[in-house]
Design a protein around this motif. Structure first.
Motif, mmCIF file in Angstrom:
data_model
loop_
_atom_site.group_PDB
_atom_site.id
_atom_site.type_symbol
_atom_site.label_atom_id
_atom_site.label_comp_id
_atom_site.label_asym_id
_atom_site.label_seq_id
_atom_site.Cartn_x
_atom_site.Cartn_y
_atom_site.Cartn_z
ATOM 1 N N HIS A 466 0.811 -1.220 0.000
ATOM 2 C CA HIS A 466 0.000 0.000 0.000
ATOM 3 C C HIS A 466 0.844 1.270 0.000
ATOM 4 N N THR A 486 -0.817 -1.253 -7.486
ATOM 5 C CA THR A 486 -1.187 0.043 -6.919
ATOM 6 C C THR A 486 -0.023 1.004 -7.142
ATOM 7 N N GLN A 499 -2.978 3.774 -5.040
ATOM 8 C CA GLN A 499 -4.293 3.571 -5.662
ATOM 9 C C GLN A 499 -4.226 2.426 -6.667
ATOM 10 N N LEU A 500 -5.295 1.657 -6.698
ATOM 11 C CA LEU A 500 -5.374 0.522 -7.611
ATOM 12 C C LEU A 500 -5.385 1.027 -9.054
#
Lengths: 552, 170
Positions: A466, A486, A499-500
């Motif tokens: 992340h 991501t 962010q995906l």
């Protein structure tokens, strides 16, 4: 660094015998596996896919040469002659037998180490800036507080059966090399208006399946109140944290559900009742711990070493290693040397027993006997004289720890993944290996510049995907491994969750996808602009277009 | 399993009384927290010993100064891995000065005994005989503790200070 006294030794020795008794009762069938599980977890023993895994605590990432040799001994005697340094500045051994676990803990105790609270629903081993005490930008050494927290949280009678695990990180530097905003509690040392050093207390950060950036609970907390305030936080969490759903039990969910204002009000109410109590830190207590971390007695060294400068000019490999893996030290004439455990084709963070012994020797001779483990799964020689850099370079090149890729694309963080872990959905290490092979050309990696690539084999996010500039998350679809991509994650002071980008890709495609993300970045970046800055400026569109155009 | 105190089985003079059953006039009843709140005046006026059973979700701060009205307070461990009663115990002992018997009920296992003793429990209703069988060895398992909190054993800090005063013994 902190040196155990008689009382500390007595405690860890007794803890080994306590665990030996527990393990024997388990082996005799006197304790069920269910009852034994938290006991072994709180001594670092996980049951993995193939065997037990032992996670050894390296408090705030600091260890000495003798302790590194003890780790090598454990690798040789109880494992397959290697270990895996983790993102929590610990080391894991993957092939432990339950019958021998207490003997491995004994080796640790004899070296003033332990595996206490490296797992379980308790306060985990505290992490800190790996350059603590030597970084020029530091306000105060966070290890003093790491050690105070270690002692306070060890075998805590009230907080050993929390709703879920609890991770605390401390930084003493504005640069935040400890990722404090993605911890259950993050502590950032800073000065208030009066110039006094205290803590900003952040709460409710974390990765896993619900990634969140920690929120500030208190702007500035006086040092003497650190433990009373944390006791109030822990008691509030122990009381109100959810226990109905394993995936909603971390403090971040509590903070999210009740809101940071309510959390602050609850904590302040409890704090008012315990403030000034027996956990208040007397200056003498703080000073006694701080004395362990007093600056070393550095021999005076020249900051300008002609032979070092000459070698930099004549040998581009040396120059590149110095520019990439060696960083400034607060003591003139000294440097911080970062050892990369990310060779091309290697498993990130792995070290063999021979490598551990070899770096222990180097540390003993050239770094005042001290080593650090970083949360990026590398090692550090924290006190190296500039005049010794040439020798060190030759030695760590021979060990295999001199890949000049610190902070670059191939300095990959990866969890053990499906090769070892019972929780994983997909493999992490083989993807990391393929990416480092694809990007084996150091000129290209340096041209790309600072960029973090982080890989997790499942949603639990041990590989911190992340907060990777590029993150890869392994998922499983109908028995096949896929990887979600991501972009834009950042663990630092400007912490952000990545962010995906789009649909998950297969294992072989993942390497191509990373390459295409890089191509898009190189096409669009402004001069000197780092990857995450370009992503923040442009958003996902140009990256998405380029990555998925190839698949259309 | 009967009541255990100090590593031995002892007689249990207390009786748990269901919320809809009458409270015996001669005392010795343990009532639930909700019943005590509902019938507080009547129960407080009872000229007999009274006990209280708390769920681990009950808020002990609501009892506050009334704690010493009770001869026993029973706290519950529905699962050994649910640690809420440790916090309740410390608050009762350390903040509200509860002097009576603090009883652990539910999943009371030997390997959590030391935590319970340190938080102020002194009576135990374990699910089986293991608590009694292993009492001695688990109580003796750790020599000292780091936290200066309501404790039955010396703290590491205390031992350090003692050692500093007796340099010869260090």
């Amino acid at each position: 660094m902190y040196v155990y006294d008689r009382q500390d030794r007595m405690f860890v020795q007794a803890r080994v015998e306590q665990f030996r008794d527990q393990a024997n009762r388990r082996l005799a069938g006197e304790i069920t596996e269910d009852e034994f599980k938290p006991l072994r977890l709180q001594n670092g023993l996980y049951l993995q896919l193939h065997a037990y895994m032992l996670r050894v605590a390296i408090p705030y990432g600091t260890l000495n040469a003798k302790q590194m040799r003890a780790l090598a001994e454990i690798a040789r005697r109880f494992d397959r002659s290697y270990g895996h340094f983790t993102t929590r500045q610990n080391i894991q051994f993957n092939w432990i037998k339950l019958e021998e676990a207490a003997d491995a803990l004994q080796v640790l105790a004899d070296a003033d180490m332990h595996a206490i609270q490296t797992s379980g629903n308790c306060i985990r081993n505290v992490t800190a800036d790996a350059w603590a005490g030597v970084a020029p930008d530091e306000i105060e050494d966070p290890r003093i507080w790491g050690e105070i927290l270690r002692q306070w949280s060890t075998a805590h009678p009230e907080f050993s059966f929390l709703p879920r695990k609890f991770k605390i990180a401390v930084t003493g530097s504005p640069a935040d090399r400890a990722a404090v905003r993605v911890h259950d509690v993050g502590l950032r040392m800073h000065r208030n208006a009066e110039g006094q050093v205290g803590f900003e207390v952040m709460v409710g950060g974390g990765l896993g399946r619900t990634p969140m950036i920690g929120k500030t609970l208190k702007d500035w907390l006086p040092k003497e109140d650190l433990l009373t305030y944390l006791e109030a936080v822990m008691r509030t969490y122990n009381r109100y944290g959810r226990r109905d759903n394993l995936y909603k039990a971390r403090i971040k969910i509590l903070v999210h559900e009740i809101g940071v204002e309510k959390m602050r009000a609850d904590v302040e109410k409890e704090f008012a009742a315990v403030k000034g109590g027996p956990l208040s830190l007397e200056p003498g207590t703080i000073d006694a711990i701080a004395a362990h971390f007093a600056p070393a007695a550095y021999a005076p060294k020249l900051a300008f070493v002609p032979e070092h400068e000459a070698l930099k000019r004549s040998n581009p490999d040396y120059a590149r290693w110095v520019a990439t893996n060696v960083v400034p030290h607060r003591q003139p004439g000294y440097a911080i040397v970062n050892l990369s455990l990310k060779p091309v084709g290697g498993a990130p963070g792995d070290a063999t027993a021979e490598q551990m012994d070899a770096v222990a020797d180097v540390a003993e001779q050239y770094s005042l006997g001290e080593l650090r483990v970083t949360h990026t799964q590398n090692l550090v020689l924290p006190h190296v004289a500039v005049e010794d850099l040439r020798t060190i370079w030759a030695k760590v090149t021979a060990v295999g720890f001199a890949t000049p890729n610190l902070g670059l694309l191939t300095d990959i963080i990866a969890c053990p993944g499906l090769d070892f872990c019972a929780l994983a959905n997909a493999r992490s290490i083989p993807i990391a290996q393929r990416i480092t092979q694809r990007f084996a050309d150091l000129d290209r990696v340096h041209e790309i510049g600072p960029l973090s690539l982080k890989i997790s084999g499942c949603i639990n996010a041990c590989g911190h995907h992340h907060v990777g500039g590029i993150g890869l998350l392994g998922v499983e679809k109908n028995g096949v491994e896929f990887y979600q991509i991501t972009l834009g994650g950042d663990p630092g002071p400007e912490a952000a969750i990545g962010q995906l980008l789009g649909p998950a890709v297969s294992g072989p495609e993942a390497v191509d996808a990373v390459e295409r993300v890089i191509e898009a970045y190189l096409t669009h970046r402004r001069p000197g602009e780092e990857f995450v800055a370009t992503y923040r400026r442009l958003g996902p569109a140009p990256f998405k277009d380029h990555v998925y155009a190839a698949r259309a | 399993m009967p009541l255990v105190r100090d590593g031995a089985i002892v007689a249990d003079p207390w009786i748990s009384v269901a919320d809809d059953a009458p409270v015996p006039r001669d005392g010795g009843a343990i009532v639930s927290f909700s019943r005590w709140k509902a019938e507080r005046e009547a129960l407080s006026g009872l000229n007999a010993p009274l006990g209280l059973a708390l769920a681990n979700t009950d808020d002990v701060t609501e009892i506050g100064a009334a704690t010493n009205r009770f001869g026993v307070i029973a706290l519950s461990f529905p699962k050994f891995s649910d640690g809420r009663a440790y916090s309740q115990a410390r608050l009762l002992r350390e903040r509200y000065g509860f002097k009576g018997e603090l009883r652990a009920t539910g999943a009371v296992l030997p390997d959590q005994l030391v935590h319970m003793l340190r938080c102020g429990f002194d009576a135990f209703l374990p699910p089986d005989d293991r608590l009694l069988r292993y009492w001695g060895r688990v109580v003796a398992s750790l020599p000292a503790f780091y936290q200066p909190i309501g404790t039955v054993k010396p703290t590491v800090e205390g031992l350090r200070e003692a050692a500093a005063k007796r340099p010869a013994a260090a």
